[in-house]
Design an enzyme around this catalytic site. Sequence first.
Site, PDB file in Angstrom:
ATOM      1  N   ASP A  49       0.656  -1.297  -0.023  1.00 54.10           N
ATOM      2  CA  ASP A  49      -0.031  -0.034  -0.100  1.00 54.10           C
ATOM      3  C   ASP A  49       0.968   1.313   0.097  1.00 54.10           C
ATOM      4  OD1 ASP A  49      -2.285   1.546  -0.060  1.00 54.10           O
ATOM      5  OD2 ASP A  49      -2.834   1.159   2.066  1.00 54.10           O
TER       6      ASP A  49
ATOM      7  N   ASP B  83      -1.194  -0.890   5.123  1.00 55.28           N
ATOM      8  CA  ASP B  83      -1.443   0.548   5.428  1.00 55.28           C
ATOM      9  C   ASP B  83      -0.874   1.149   6.626  1.00 55.28           C
ATOM     10  OD1 ASP B  83      -3.681   2.606   5.181  1.00 55.28           O
ATOM     11  OD2 ASP B  83      -4.092   2.108   7.073  1.00 55.28           O
TER      12      ASP B  83
ATOM     13  N   GLU C 235       1.841   3.791  -4.093  1.00 52.98           N
ATOM     14  CA  GLU C 235       1.455   2.589  -4.117  1.00 52.98           C
ATOM     15  C   GLU C 235       2.145   1.669  -4.889  1.00 52.98           C
ATOM     16  OE1 GLU C 235      -3.417   3.528  -3.718  1.00 52.98           O
ATOM     17  OE2 GLU C 235      -2.586   3.612  -5.757  1.00 52.98           O
TER      18      GLU C 235
ATOM     19  N   GLU D 136      31.627 -19.052   5.381  1.00 55.83           N
ATOM     20  CA  GLU D 136      32.388 -18.993   6.695  1.00 55.83           C
ATOM     21  C   GLU D 136      32.664 -17.362   6.927  1.00 55.83           C
ATOM     22  OE1 GLU D 136      33.381 -19.222   9.559  1.00 55.83           O
ATOM     23  OE2 GLU D 136      34.146 -21.411   9.308  1.00 55.83           O
TER      24      GLU D 136
ATOM     25  N   HIS E   5      31.764 -29.314   5.750  1.00 59.13           N
ATOM     26  CA  HIS E   5      32.464 -29.681   4.839  1.00 59.13           C
ATOM     27  C   HIS E   5      33.558 -30.935   5.206  1.00 59.13           C
ATOM     28  CE1 HIS E   5      35.965 -27.242   5.812  1.00 59.13           C
ATOM     29  NE2 HIS E   5      35.069 -26.387   5.987  1.00 59.13           N
TER      30      HIS E   5
END
Length: 381
Positions: free
Chosen positions: A10, A125, A51, A261, A185
Site C-alpha cells: 500500500d 496500510d 502505491e 565462513e 565440509h
Amino acid sequence: MAARFIVEADGGSRGNPGPAGYGAVVRDGDTGQIVAEAAEFIGHATNNVAEYKGLIAGLKAARGLDPDASVDVRMDSKLVVEQMSGRWKIKHPDMQPLAAEARTVFPRGRVTYTWIPRERNKDADRLANEAMDAGKAGRQWEPKPKAPAAASAVEEPPLRTPAPKAGWAAPADLGTPTTFVLLRHGETPLTPEKRFSGSGGSDPELSDKGRWQAERAAEALAARGSIQAVVASPMRRTRQTAETVAARLGLEVRYEDGLREVDFGDWEGLTFAEVQERHPEDLAAWLGSAKAKPTGSTESFTTLTHRAGVARDKIIARYAGKTVLVVSHVSPIKTLVRLALGAPPDSMYRMELSAAAICAVQYYADGNASLRLLNDTSHLR
C-alpha cells in the site's frame, strides 16, 4: 520446490500530492505468517506513485527471500492491480517507469495480482502511515525493535519470535517441524594443520581425505533417507561436499551466501599460534567479544549471527516442514546451534565440530528450536 509468497502493499500521500510513504509485507503462502516487512517515506508524491513504490518494495523483499518464488500480490489499489494485470493501459508518465521496474523483479508468469478491500490490507496500510509519520518527524521509518528474550553480554540481532522454549515443551499441535541436517565440509589441506580458512582466503578444495569423508557422509545420509533438499555455502569445499551428497541423493544443490565462513582477514592461512605471535591484541579482543573482528576483516561473529539468522529464516520459509541438508562451515554451523540453544556467543568456543561432522536442529512454527544431534562422526569410523 520454490516458495510461495503473498505480498500485501500500500502507499499513501497526505495531500495527493503531498508527503508520501509506502508499506509492504511478505507472507508465507502456506501459513500466512509475515516473513518480511518494508516501509519508506518517499517525500512529495501522489498516492499512486506511493502505491507503486510499495509494490516494488514488496516484490523485492520476496525476491530477497527466494528469487525462484511465485508471488500473489494483494492490494486495495484497483488502479495498480488492473494496470499490472494488463487489463488497463498505463498512460501517466510517472506510472510507466514504476510499472516497468515492478515487472523486472520476477520473471513474467510468476506474479499474480488480486484486488482486496482496504480492511484486508491493514498491515501494509499501517506501515505506510508509520513511514509518513516518520517523515513528518524528519526521519526515516525503522522496524520496531523486538523485546529481548534475555539479558546478554553481547547485543543479539532480532531473529525469530517468540523466544525459543525448551524442545521437550513444544506443543504437539505446531505441525511438522523444519529439520536442518547440518553437515560441515570435508577436510582441505589446511584443516589438519588447524589454519584459519574463511571466505577471504584461498578458497581451498577438498583433499583426498576430504573427498573420502564426503563420500562417507553421502552414504550415511542416503541411509537416513529423509533429506528432501540440499542447501550449501557457495565456497569450493562446501560445493564439493554438497555435490557429492546431492548426487547420491538424486537432488540438486541450492547455494546460499549467508552460509559462507567468516572472513578472517589477515589471519587467513595462519595457525592460532602464528596469529597469537603476529596479532596478539587483536586475537585477545576477538576471543573476548563477539563484536571484535579479525585483523583486516570487516566481519565479526555478531555480523555472522545476523547473516546466518537471515539465511536460516530464508531456508525455513522455502522448505517449511521439510528436512534440509545444510552444508556449511565451522562458524556458521556453531552459530546456528548456539542460537537454537539460546546460548551466549562465547559458547562457540566450547563446541567441537569435526570435518564432515553432522548436527541436526528442528524448528517449530512458534519459533521453538530443538537440537537433536551434535558433531556426529560415526560415519567416518
